[in-house]
Scaffold this active site. Structure first.
Site, PDB file in Angstrom:
ATOM      1  N   HIS A   1     -39.552   6.895 203.661  1.00 35.58           N
ATOM      2  CA  HIS A   1     -40.824   6.529 203.029  1.00 35.58           C
ATOM      3  C   HIS A   1     -41.627   5.838 204.123  1.00 35.58           C
ATOM      4  O   HIS A   1     -41.087   4.991 204.845  1.00 35.58           O
ATOM      5  CB  HIS A   1     -40.615   5.568 201.851  1.00 35.58           C
ATOM      6  CG  HIS A   1     -41.883   4.924 201.386  1.00 35.58           C
ATOM      7  ND1 HIS A   1     -42.839   5.603 200.661  1.00 35.58           N
ATOM      8  CD2 HIS A   1     -42.366   3.673 201.569  1.00 35.58           C
ATOM      9  CE1 HIS A   1     -43.849   4.788 200.417  1.00 35.58           C
ATOM     10  NE2 HIS A   1     -43.585   3.611 200.954  1.00 35.58           N
TER      11      HIS A   1
ATOM     12  N   CYS B   1     -45.649  10.675 200.544  1.00 35.04           N
ATOM     13  CA  CYS B   1     -46.095   9.505 201.307  1.00 35.04           C
ATOM     14  C   CYS B   1     -46.239   9.829 202.794  1.00 35.04           C
ATOM     15  O   CYS B   1     -47.153   9.333 203.456  1.00 35.04           O
ATOM     16  CB  CYS B   1     -45.127   8.340 201.110  1.00 35.04           C
ATOM     17  SG  CYS B   1     -43.426   8.703 201.639  1.00 35.04           S
TER      18      CYS B   1
END
Length: 168
Positions: A39, A109
């Site tokens: 992430h 993301c």
């Protein structure tokens, strides 16, 4: 170039969502070594910006439930003002990066941070992050898991969703 222009530092925060488990389990499950399930977020103008199932969000750096990042990459500096940047994020949040457009493999993301990094600095994020979905999907187990993984929307708790250029 105007030397008096204000410059802002831009960083990439990298988090391993597997907390190290991908490194140990991936050879068994996928037949190949993955160092993490990544992430990422952009840190600039004193805030951390990221994309997830809620859309584009912001928080203080390291302020999500993920805590501090595993790695910080210096992407360089930008002369884009924070006002222009917030207008840019607002337009992205109303179109390409609405929460309902989130897809774990194709539009996540890392797609967001790569685009924002290029907008601010002209640099991409590291390819080992952007290449991860295709690495997973290239394995038989990745193909089996895909329907389940496609339904997952990651949105780290602790951020403020950005709508219309203002924090909500």
């Amino acid at each position: 170039m105007d030397k008096s222009a204000t410059r802002y530092n831009v960083q990439l925060y990298i988090y391993d969502l597997s907390r190290g488990m991908a490194r140990s389990l991936s050879p068994i499950m996928l037949g190949k070594q993955l160092d993490g399930i990544w992430h990422t977020a952009i840190v600039a103008y004193g805030d951390e910006f990221f994309f997830g199932g809620e859309g584009i969000s912001s928080c203080s750096p390291g302020g999500t439930m993920l805590g501090p990042p595993d790695t910080v990459v210096e992407l360089g500096e930008t002369e884009v003002s924070d006002e222009i940047f917030m207008d840019y994020l607002s337009s992205l949040g109303e179109s390409t990066y609405r929460g309902d457009r989130y897809r774990l493999f194709e539009h996540n993301c890392n797609t967001f941070t790569n685009e924002v990094a290029q907008f601010l600095t002209g640099r991409s994020i590291p390819s080992y992050i952007t290449d991860l979905p295709s690495e997973v999907l290239s394995t038989p187990f990745g193909q089996i898991l895909r329907p389940i993984l496609d339904s997952i929307h990651i949105a780290p708790p602790g951020g403020n969703v950005i709508n219309g250029g203002r924090n909500v």
